[in-house]
Design an enzyme around this catalytic site. Structure first.
Site, short mmCIF file in Angstrom:
data_model
loop_
_atom_site.label_atom_id
_atom_site.label_comp_id
_atom_site.label_asym_id
_atom_site.label_seq_id
_atom_site.Cartn_x
_atom_site.Cartn_y
_atom_site.Cartn_z
N ARG A 169 -9.94 0.40 8.34
CA ARG A 169 -9.50 -0.95 8.68
C ARG A 169 -10.59 -1.74 9.40
O ARG A 169 -10.39 -2.90 9.73
CB ARG A 169 -8.29 -0.86 9.61
CG ARG A 169 -6.94 -1.16 8.96
CD ARG A 169 -5.89 -0.93 10.02
NE ARG A 169 -4.61 -1.55 9.79
CZ ARG A 169 -3.57 -0.96 9.21
NH1 ARG A 169 -3.68 0.24 8.72
NH2 ARG A 169 -2.41 -1.58 9.13
N ARG A 207 10.92 -0.37 11.20
CA ARG A 207 9.87 -0.18 12.21
C ARG A 207 9.96 -1.23 13.31
O ARG A 207 10.20 -2.40 13.04
CB ARG A 207 8.50 -0.27 11.54
CG ARG A 207 8.06 1.07 10.96
CD ARG A 207 6.89 0.94 10.04
NE ARG A 207 5.77 0.15 10.57
CZ ARG A 207 4.67 -0.11 9.90
NH1 ARG A 207 4.52 0.35 8.68
NH2 ARG A 207 3.71 -0.83 10.44
N LYS A 230 0.83 -1.21 0.00
CA LYS A 230 0.00 0.00 0.00
C LYS A 230 0.86 1.26 0.00
O LYS A 230 0.66 2.17 -0.80
CB LYS A 230 -0.94 0.01 1.23
CG LYS A 230 -1.88 -1.19 1.30
CD LYS A 230 -2.80 -1.13 2.51
CE LYS A 230 -2.08 -1.16 3.85
NZ LYS A 230 -1.35 -2.42 4.13
N ARG A 285 11.51 -5.10 5.17
CA ARG A 285 11.19 -3.70 4.85
C ARG A 285 12.05 -2.71 5.61
O ARG A 285 12.32 -2.86 6.79
CB ARG A 285 9.71 -3.45 5.20
CG ARG A 285 9.35 -1.98 5.29
CD ARG A 285 7.88 -1.74 5.20
NE ARG A 285 7.13 -2.19 6.36
CZ ARG A 285 5.80 -2.17 6.41
NH1 ARG A 285 5.08 -1.78 5.39
NH2 ARG A 285 5.19 -2.59 7.49
P1 ADP Z 1 1.05 -1.67 7.54
O1 ADP Z 1 1.20 -0.71 6.38
O2 ADP Z 1 2.22 -2.56 7.70
O3 ADP Z 1 -0.24 -2.40 7.53
P2 ADP Z 1 0.46 0.68 9.10
O4 ADP Z 1 1.60 1.62 9.05
O5 ADP Z 1 -0.69 0.94 8.21
O6 ADP Z 1 1.04 -0.79 8.85
O7 ADP Z 1 -0.10 0.57 10.58
C1 ADP Z 1 0.76 0.32 11.67
C2 ADP Z 1 -0.08 0.12 12.92
O8 ADP Z 1 -0.84 1.33 13.19
C3 ADP Z 1 -1.16 -0.96 12.82
O9 ADP Z 1 -0.64 -2.24 13.13
C4 ADP Z 1 -2.19 -0.47 13.85
O10 ADP Z 1 -1.76 -0.74 15.15
C5 ADP Z 1 -2.14 1.04 13.65
N1 ADP Z 1 -3.11 1.50 12.64
C6 ADP Z 1 -2.84 2.08 11.44
N2 ADP Z 1 -3.96 2.40 10.79
C7 ADP Z 1 -4.99 2.01 11.59
C8 ADP Z 1 -6.41 2.04 11.46
N3 ADP Z 1 -7.01 2.55 10.35
N4 ADP Z 1 -7.15 1.55 12.49
C9 ADP Z 1 -6.57 1.06 13.59
N5 ADP Z 1 -5.25 0.97 13.76
C10 ADP Z 1 -4.45 1.44 12.78
P1 ADP Z 2 2.18 -1.91 3.23
O1 ADP Z 2 2.17 -0.40 3.21
O2 ADP Z 2 0.97 -2.48 2.53
O3 ADP Z 2 2.36 -2.48 4.59
P2 ADP Z 2 4.76 -1.65 1.86
O4 ADP Z 2 4.45 -0.80 0.67
O5 ADP Z 2 5.48 -1.01 2.98
O6 ADP Z 2 3.42 -2.40 2.36
O7 ADP Z 2 5.58 -2.90 1.32
C1 ADP Z 2 6.12 -3.87 2.23
C2 ADP Z 2 7.51 -4.29 1.76
O8 ADP Z 2 7.40 -5.06 0.56
C3 ADP Z 2 8.44 -3.13 1.43
O9 ADP Z 2 9.74 -3.47 1.84
C4 ADP Z 2 8.35 -2.99 -0.09
O10 ADP Z 2 9.57 -2.49 -0.65
C5 ADP Z 2 8.08 -4.42 -0.54
N1 ADP Z 2 7.16 -4.50 -1.68
C6 ADP Z 2 6.11 -3.69 -1.97
N2 ADP Z 2 5.48 -4.10 -3.10
C7 ADP Z 2 6.14 -5.21 -3.52
C8 ADP Z 2 5.96 -6.10 -4.65
N3 ADP Z 2 4.98 -5.91 -5.56
N4 ADP Z 2 6.82 -7.14 -4.77
C9 ADP Z 2 7.81 -7.32 -3.86
N5 ADP Z 2 8.03 -6.53 -2.77
C10 ADP Z 2 7.21 -5.49 -2.62
#
Ligand code: ADP
Ligand code: ADP
Ligand code: ZN
Length: 223
Positions: A95, A168, A20, A134
């Site tokens: 979410r 992170r 994302k 990541r």
């Molecule tokens: P990822 O992209 O790996 O899913 P995020 O950066 O979006 O992680 O979120 C990190 C953490 O922040 C989540 O595990 C949750 O604890 C909190 N969080 C983020 N967005 C939301 C949401 N919309 N509702 C509830 N918790 C959230």
């Molecule tokens: P999210 O925001 O959904 O948690 P991220 O965009 O942070 O996910 O992506 C998670 C990890 O996977 C990052 O290290 C990113 O560079 C890698 N990644 C993202 N898209 C792809 C893909 N299509 N194929 C392989 N690795 C990816």
């Protein structure tokens, strides 16, 4: 939508690690949309030590979901900033079904609309590896991966030339398992919610990053 359209609002829906944030940054550059990441906003609140941040910190460290009230208040505030008129990419929000209902209401109240919900389809099994590898540039936030997306020159950010990177605290195998559980219990039901609204487009997010962004552009009507 074209690059000059000013109000396409899109939700990126997918589990942790789906890509994302990676795709949101690409869409930002390509189409001038604004990324609204609740994860980033919450990490900012934790770092700033606000009341919301204090309440969210332990939940985030454990991989749970922060309460709907806190998250909705943060989104409400962010949507009052003028730059959202360019169009918003919701990354990591909503979410829960309650958050989706609240977003509908917020958008209506603010005279905004929701155009597309992109469901990023991935294999759960690959997500732990994606998240464990990541890291991001400490200066500009560009995202990288130990194997899938390395900087062209080792140790130097492609985007800004920065040389410091960070990982992170919640990107560890144990927390990831909790986050995937929360995704399936609370967030996956949003696929049916938005499917009913006719706004859902599913894309294969297991493909290479560039192919995924091409599918995204197609889904936004910019193929
Ligand atoms: P990822 O992209 O790996 O899913 P995020 O950066 O979006 O992680 O979120 C990190 C953490 O922040 C989540 O595990 C949750 O604890 C909190 N969080 C983020 N967005 C939301 C949401 N919309 N509702 C509830 N918790 C959230
Ligand atoms: P999210 O925001 O959904 O948690 P991220 O965009 O942070 O996910 O992506 C998670 C990890 O996977 C990052 O290290 C990113 O560079 C890698 N990644 C993202 N898209 C792809 C893909 N299509 N194929 C392989 N690795 C990816
Ligand atoms: Zn950088």
């Amino acid at each position: 939508m074209s690059a000059t359209d000013t109000a396409t609002n899109v939700i990126l829906l997918g589990p942790p690690g789906a890509g994302k944030g990676t795709q949101a940054r690409i869409l930002m550059d390509k189409f001038g949309l604004v990324q609204l990441s609740t994860g980033d906003l919450l990490r900012g609140a934790v770092a700033a030590g606000t009341d919301a941040g204090k309440a969210a910190k332990a939940v985030m460290e454990a991989g749970g979901l922060v309460s709907d009230d806190i998250v909705i208040a943060i989104v409400n505030d962010r949507l009052d900033e003028p730059d959202v008129a360019s169009g918003v990419i919701f990354d990591g929000f909503p979410r829960t079904v309650a958050q989706a209902g609240a977003l509908d209401k917020l958008l209506t109240d603010k005279g905004m609309s929701l155009d597309v919900v992109i469901s990023m389809e991935v294999d759960d099994a690959a997500m732990v590896e994606r998240i464990s590898g990541r890291y991001t540039c400490a200066k500009c936030g560009e995202g990288y991966h130990d194997t899938h997306k390395k900087p062209a020159k080792e140790g130097v950010c492609d985007s800004c030339g920065g040389t410091e990177f960070k990982r992170r605290a919640d990107d560890n195998a144990e927390t990831v398992a909790e986050r995937l559980k929360a995704y399936h219990a609370e967030t996956a039901p949003l696929i049916a919610y938005y499917s009913d609204s006719g706004k859902l487009k599913a894309i294969d997010a297991m493909a290479d990053i560039n192919l995924v962004s091409q599918s995204m552009a197609d889904a936004l009507g910019n193929g």
